[in-house]
Design a protein around this motif. Structure first.
Motif, PDB file in Angstrom:
ATOM      1  N   LYS C  47       0.830  -1.202   0.000  1.00 40.44           N
ATOM      2  CA  LYS C  47       0.000   0.000   0.000  1.00 40.44           C
ATOM      3  C   LYS C  47       0.870   1.260   0.000  1.00 40.44           C
ATOM      4  CE  LYS C  47      -1.853  -1.311   3.898  1.00 40.44           C
ATOM      5  NZ  LYS C  47      -1.131  -2.567   4.157  1.00 40.44           N
ATOM      6  N   THR C  48       1.814   1.275   0.936  1.00 43.69           N
ATOM      7  CA  THR C  48       2.718   2.420   0.983  1.00 43.69           C
ATOM      8  C   THR C  48       3.494   2.534  -0.324  1.00 43.69           C
ATOM      9  OG1 THR C  48       2.932   2.211   3.363  1.00 43.69           O
ATOM     10  CG2 THR C  48       4.667   3.411   2.228  1.00 43.69           C
ATOM     11  N   THR C  49       3.895   1.391  -0.845  1.00 43.43           N
ATOM     12  CA  THR C  49       4.659   1.395  -2.091  1.00 43.43           C
ATOM     13  C   THR C  49       3.828   1.977  -3.234  1.00 43.43           C
ATOM     14  OG1 THR C  49       5.821  -0.563  -1.322  1.00 43.43           O
ATOM     15  CG2 THR C  49       5.970  -0.058  -3.658  1.00 43.43           C
ATOM     16  N   PRO C  83       2.596  11.704   4.413  1.00 42.49           N
ATOM     17  CA  PRO C  83       3.371  10.484   4.659  1.00 42.49           C
ATOM     18  C   PRO C  83       3.033   9.888   6.015  1.00 42.49           C
ATOM     19  CG  PRO C  83       4.769  12.410   4.864  1.00 42.49           C
ATOM     20  CD  PRO C  83       3.405  12.903   4.515  1.00 42.49           C
ATOM     21  N   GLN C  84       3.563   8.693   6.271  1.00 38.72           N
ATOM     22  CA  GLN C  84       3.400   8.116   7.599  1.00 38.72           C
ATOM     23  C   GLN C  84       4.106   9.012   8.602  1.00 38.72           C
ATOM     24  OE1 GLN C  84       4.375   4.003   6.596  1.00 38.72           O
ATOM     25  NE2 GLN C  84       2.680   3.327   7.857  1.00 38.72           N
ATOM     26  N   ARG C  85       3.528   9.126   9.783  1.00 37.79           N
ATOM     27  CA  ARG C  85       3.972  10.144  10.726  1.00 37.79           C
ATOM     28  C   ARG C  85       5.427   9.958  11.145  1.00 37.79           C
ATOM     29  NH1 ARG C  85       0.381   9.307  14.951  1.00 37.79           N
ATOM     30  NH2 ARG C  85       2.079   8.459  16.161  1.00 37.79           N
ATOM     31  N   MET C 165      -2.953   9.794   1.425  1.00 38.15           N
ATOM     32  CA  MET C 165      -2.621   9.784   2.854  1.00 38.15           C
ATOM     33  C   MET C 165      -2.274   8.379   3.292  1.00 38.15           C
ATOM     34  SD  MET C 165      -5.592  12.269   4.232  1.00 38.15           S
ATOM     35  CE  MET C 165      -5.877  13.826   3.373  1.00 38.15           C
ATOM     36  N   ASP C 166      -1.124   8.264   3.969  1.00 36.02           N
ATOM     37  CA  ASP C 166      -0.675   6.951   4.413  1.00 36.02           C
ATOM     38  C   ASP C 166      -1.017   6.767   5.887  1.00 36.02           C
ATOM     39  OD1 ASP C 166       0.431   4.492   4.483  1.00 36.02           O
ATOM     40  OD2 ASP C 166       2.355   5.085   3.618  1.00 36.02           O
ATOM     41  N   GLU C 167      -2.029   5.980   6.152  1.00 35.96           N
ATOM     42  CA  GLU C 167      -2.465   5.654   7.505  1.00 35.96           C
ATOM     43  C   GLU C 167      -2.620   6.875   8.405  1.00 35.96           C
ATOM     44  OE1 GLU C 167      -0.934   2.225   9.315  1.00 35.96           O
ATOM     45  OE2 GLU C 167      -0.167   1.366   7.473  1.00 35.96           O
ATOM     46  N   PRO C 168      -3.506   7.792   8.027  1.00 42.85           N
ATOM     47  CA  PRO C 168      -3.682   8.988   8.866  1.00 42.85           C
ATOM     48  C   PRO C 168      -4.326   8.678  10.212  1.00 42.85           C
ATOM     49  CG  PRO C 168      -5.325   8.944   7.129  1.00 42.85           C
ATOM     50  CD  PRO C 168      -4.386   7.813   6.857  1.00 42.85           C
TER      51      PRO C 168
HETATM   52 MG   LIG Z   1       2.578   1.162   4.899  1.00 43.91          MG
END
Ligand SMILES: [Mg+2]
Ligand SMILES: Nc1ncnc2c1ncn2[C@@H]1O[C@H](COP(=O)(O)OP(=O)(O)OP(=O)(O)O)[C@@H](O)[C@H]1O
Lengths: 373, 369, 269
Positions: C47-49, C83-85, C165-168
């Motif tokens: 997912k992040t990728t 991005p992820q925090r 948004m990555d895992e907000p």
């Molecule tokens: Mg991820």
């Protein structure tokens, strides 16, 4: 003082170290924030073969030529480090250590070579090892300024890009910033900052000129702009301080004196800077603990008073109060509670709650005993 | 000849003595502590000199090693305060100690015969002249004795604490839980590094100690994954580099320490380039082959997914591979040529079709996911 | 031509490999404008990728990524990324307002500094995420949820058309989660497209109207009501899910006994 400033050598040295201090302080801030403090150390050592090679190739001992060689070697050093850490197994610390020692070793080899050339005395090149501020002449200082001023201008022009790169490179790339180029600019500026310090503080101590002012400045502010400005100021102050120190006493080498001044600034900042400083944290810790102790004493006095038929102003002997607190000596706590008007001293060494104190203790107890929401 | 042999012996002993703790430093990502320590010991040397009035007593060695440890303690203190990070802390502490030492030396040039240049650069060539004598009998060069002593200490430490060091390097948390006191091991290791730096600086100088400590293990790291072999290989590389460097220096009349460091650097560069599995060339070849193979998989999977679907006419066009897959024309042509040659696809009026072998390959690749 | 026929995001045949094994395999994706989409899949599903490929942070092996019908790299101005925090150093010497102002850097271009107008917009964004009282704070003095909201504010000032948004919702409490969801819905109401990596399967149907199920390969993508069902989730998570029908065609699913990452699965098989 005026006669002091009329001394040509001193004026030159002072001009040189001010340019150096301001520039290296400002650039060092970025290096420290990017956790690349020791990159400066590696690159300053890596500059040595460049200096010697520049001399060997050009036959000239002009500072400009030698510093150009230093800059090129420093740049090659950064490329080498980057290539090494790209693999899976070489970590950054090893890469820095290898570049530092191998480039420096190569520099020594070239130096022995250079010394054998007819007419090339050792002097002139090895001043870059420890730096010899006293050898600065007008043209050197002008050269240093000619490097430092445009570089600082670039720093200001590309301020927000450099800041974003340092804080969050991935986001910078997502915004469409050419991250590689900005990074190259920052590295170039770092190499230049190192290069102009080589003649003054030398290869070995140059890294301190990058790190110490920045580390000192970081303690005083939480804003990048102020940190960079303060670091530049700290760099200038240490430079001037070091020069004064070394000129007022015989046989004080300038480079180490400058580093010592910068380090004193660091120690002072670590100790005394508001909010972050060690002294500040310690005072805050003590204040908090005192407040906790006070509340605890009030709480116990309230509990005991309520055992005495609810007479809140019932006096308790200090010994009894002491036995209920973990603190070795409860007297200072009682005195500060007295000053706050929460307890009253009664006959002998016994104490009772005032009505204010009882109120405070009651509200605290309510808070303590409320179940967490 | 005798002198050359003695120098070679000293160089080899010191090389091994440096490479052993250096291997642990590299594995623990503390390589630069060796640089910091090797600068800090100057202060101890100078102070011990003032206390003793000479450079010969064992007290000087201990004092010097102690100042290396002091540096480590100060760095630890700064890091604990959380006001500066570790890299900055190292960069703050050792220049101070070094500066104080340099200032002391130059303030007392009259009374101290200590050449800071020599401390930094070392002079192995003079080592045979400094001899250890007992009761008038010549026992050989002092450097050899010191080096051997330190090597023995390092070997003993490694031998006794091998498994503990291994664990605490890999997982300090677990080591602490198991009661192996990683903190004690840490200081033990760094005390030995300090002592080794002191023993070696005489010969190769404080900056090139770093080369001996870091370059051989970093090189060996690219050649083996096994810890025991890593130590052995580091030691062997260090000895080879030291001896070769010395030979080169004598032959071309160069600075000995510098030439050793250069040879060690060359070892690393060559290994970095050409190591069998982790070298740059090998990795590039592997990456290329993988990319090409993956691209072939991708091609057949792509065709399989659109086989018989209404979009097939669009998706199976040769030109589509360039457009949608974003491949360069040459790369796309190469991948296609591979697939045609291996008999996985055929081409018919501008469209690509899977052959049974290609379908098999696609299905296999998909199962693999 | 109706602009809504132009997809907000179109991904063709995207394949990404960090090492030898692809972590995204031939992904085709078409997301219409104005939807609020969840990207769902197990840990390590890519997912992040996927987000990073769209943002140009990783280089795909193959594939084409388009935003509003043009290559993604030409559309940075209308693309915002959260991005992820844990991706930044929160000790960095900068204030909350300053952090949010970084969102304006892209539009400012070289040499220009953020001025009063940008500052005002940044304050507006902080108000929308409820951080207006903290603008002068050093960022290390924010709680996890506040950091997340500051990141959101930074994306808001970009005034983008499409948000990634990555895992907000990672590590934020229920109140903050609701604030963020409201904000996302506001964005959708304003016609923006919002693509969110999401981990909580139970809230997918509540929060989102569009969903992409991903596990190295694309499992499904479409309106929640159509594609978010038991069978597809099973495909995505490899069968280790407990289901509870909630009616209305959607399901609430709860992964049971720690799902394996796909690469662990592969080793096992
Ligand atoms: Mg991820
Ligand atoms: N920089 C990298 N180098 C090598 N492999 C990577 C890298 N980043 C991610 N991977 C691998 O790629 C795969 C997909 O990772 P990704 O971060 O995209 O997963 P994700 O779906 O976001 O997972 P999570 O839910 O844990 O955030 C994982 O197997 C991961 O190990």
């Amino acid at each position: 003082m005026s006669s002091f400033l009329q001394d040509y050598t001193l004026r030159m040295v002072l001009g040189g170290v001010l340019a150096l201090g301001i520039f290296s302080g400002a650039l060092g801030s970025f290096a420290v924030l990017r956790r690349q403090s020791l990159l400066g150390d590696a690159l300053s050592h890596a500059a040595l073969p460049g200096i010697v090679l520049a001399f060997l190739l050009s036959g000239s001992r002009a500072t400009g030529v030698l510093l150009l060689g230093a800059a090129i070697a420093g740049w090659l050093g950064t490329l080498a480090i980057r290539a090494m850490v790209r693999g899976r197994l070489t970590r950054e610390d090893s890469a820095l250590g290898i570049v530092l020692s191998v480039f420096f070793g190569l520099g020594l080899v070239l130096l022995t070579w250079a010394q054998r050339l007819p007419g090339a005395g050792k002097a002139g090149l090895d001043k870059f090892l420890f730096g010899q501020a006293a050898t600065l002449v007008r043209s050197d200082v002008l050269l240093m300024c000619a490097i430092a001023l445009p570089s600082l201008l670039l720093l200001v022009l590309f301020w927000k890009e450099l800041k974003l790169l340092t804080f969050d490179a991935a986001y910078a790339r997502a915004l469409g910033l050419p991250v590689e180029r900005v990074e190259a600019l920052l590295t170039l500026l770092l190499v230049l900052a190192i290069v102009i310090g080589l003649q003054t503080v030398g290869v070995v101590l140059m890294s301190a000129m990058l790190i110490a002012p920045a580390a000192a400045a970081r303690q005083w502010t939480d804003r990048l702009s102020r940190m960079v400005a303060l670091a530049a100021l700290a760099g200038a102050l240490s430079g001037a301080g070091g020069v004064l120190l070394s000129s007022s006493a015989p046989r004080w080498p300038t480079g180490p004196a400058i580093v010592l001044c910068a380090s004193l600034l660091v120690v002072a900042s670590l100790l005394f800077a508001p909010h972050r400083g060690i002294l500040w944290s310690w005072l805050r810790f003590r204040r908090n603990r005192r407040r906790l102790d006070e509340d605890l004493v009030l709480y116990h006095m309230l509990q005991m008073a309520q055992h005495h038929a609810g007479r809140l102003d019932h006096p308790h002997a200090r010994r009894v109060i002491q036995s209920m607190t973990p603190r070795a000596d409860v007297r200072p706590v009682l005195h500060s509670l007295e000053q706050a008007g929460w307890v009253r001293r009664r006959e002998g060494d016994s104490w009772s709650l005032t009505s204010d104190g009882a109120e405070r203790a009651l509200s605290h107890r309510a808070e303590r005993e409320r179940p967490p929401s | 000849m005798q002198a050359h042999l003695e120098i070679l012996a000293i160089a080899a002993v010191i090389a091994v003595a440096c490479a052993l703790p250096g291997t642990l430093l590299v594995l623990r990502r503390m390589a630069l502590l060796s640089d910091a320590i090797s600068h800090s010991i100057l202060l101890g040397i100078v102070l011990a000199f003032f206390a003793q009035g000479g450079l010969d007593s064992p007290l000087v060695i201990l004092g010097a090693a102690a100042s290396g440890v002091l540096m480590v303690v100060l760095v630890e203190f700064l890091v604990r305060s959380r006001l500066v990070r570790e890299d900055a802390a190292i960069g703050l502490v050792f220049p101070v100690l070094f500066s104080i030492a340099v200032i002391l030396v130059s303030r007392h040039t009259g009374s101290i015969h200590l050449d800071v240049d020599a401390v930094l650069l070392g002079e192995l060539a003079f080592a045979p002249f400094d001899r250890l004598e007992a009761g008038g009998a010549d026992l050989g060069p002092r450097g050899l004795w010191i080096g051997t002593g330190i090597l023995a200490l390092n070997l003993a430490f490694l031998g006794l604490c091998y498994k503990e060091l291994k664990l605490s390097t890999f997982d300090a948390g677990l080591a602490a839980v198991l009661g192996f006191m990683p903190g004690v091991l840490h200081y033990g290791l760094l005390s030995l590094v300090s002592l080794t730096c002191v023993g070696a600086f005489d010969a190769v100088g404080s900056i090139l100690v770093v080369a001996l400590m870091i370059a051989p293990p970093a090189t060996a790291r690219l050649l083996t994954e096994r810890l025991g072999l890593l130590f052995a290989l580091s030691a062997a590389l260090a000895v080879a580099g030291a001896l070769l460097g010395y030979g080169l220096a004598v032959f071309l009349d160069l600075n000995i320490a510098g030439s050793m460091a250069t040879v060690l650097g060359l070892f690393f560069a060559l290994t970095w380039l050409a190591a069998p599995r982790e070298g740059w060339l090998a990795r590039r070849a592997l990456r290329r082959a993988q990319t090409r193979r993956l691209a072939g998989d991708l091609l057949v999977i792509h065709l399989l997914q659109h086989e018989g679907s209404p979009t097939e006419r669009r998706e199976a066009r040769v030109i589509h591979m360039q457009e949608h897959l974003g491949w360069s024309p040459e790369f796309a042509r190469g991948v296609l040529a591979d697939a045609l040659e291996e008999g996985h696809v055929t081409r018919m009026d501008g469209l690509l079709h899977l052959k049974p072998e290609g379908r098999q390959r696609a299905e296999k690749a998909l199962v693999h996911i | 031509m109706n602009t809504h026929e132009i997809p907000a995001l179109q991904v063709d045949d995207l394949t990404v490999a960090y090492r030898e094994r692809p972590v995204l395999w031939d992904v085709d994706l078409r997301v219409p404008q104005g939807v609020l989409m969840a990207v769902v899949g197990p840990n390590g599903a890519g997912k992040t990728t996927l987000l990073k490929s769209v943002m140009g942070l990783v280089k795909p092996l193959a594939g084409r990524i388009q935003i509003h019908d043009r290559p993604a790299r030409e559309q940075r101005r209308i693309t915002a990324y959260v991005p992820q925090r844990n991706s930044v150093d929160w000790d960095f010497p900068t204030s909350v307002l300053d952090l949010v102002l970084m969102g304006t850097y892209g539009a400012l271009g070289w040499f220009r500094r953020p001025g009063e107008a940008e500052r005002e917009r940044a304050r507006g964004a902080l108000r929308r995420v409820g951080l207006e009282d903290l603008e002068g704070r050093q960022i290390s003095q924010l709680s996890g949820g506040q950091q997340q909201r500051a990141f959101l504010a930074r994306a808001l000032v970009q005034e983008a058309q499409i948000h990634f948004m990555d895992e907000p919702f990672q590590g934020v409490d229920a109140t903050t989660e609701r604030t963020i969801v409201e904000l996302l819905k506001e964005l959708r109401a304003a016609g923006k497209t919002v693509i969110v990596v999401h981990h909580d399967l139970q809230t997918v149907a509540d929060y989102f109207d569009w969903v992409t199920l991903l596990n190295v390969r694309l499992i499904a993508s479409g309106p929640v009501a159509e594609v978010f069902d038991e069978e597809r989730l099973r495909l995505t998570y490899g069968g280790r899910l407990a289901f509870a029908a909630t009616g209305g065609g959607s399901v609430a699913a709860q992964p049971v006994f720690g799902r394996l990452a796909p690469d662990e699965e592969r080793k096992g098989s």
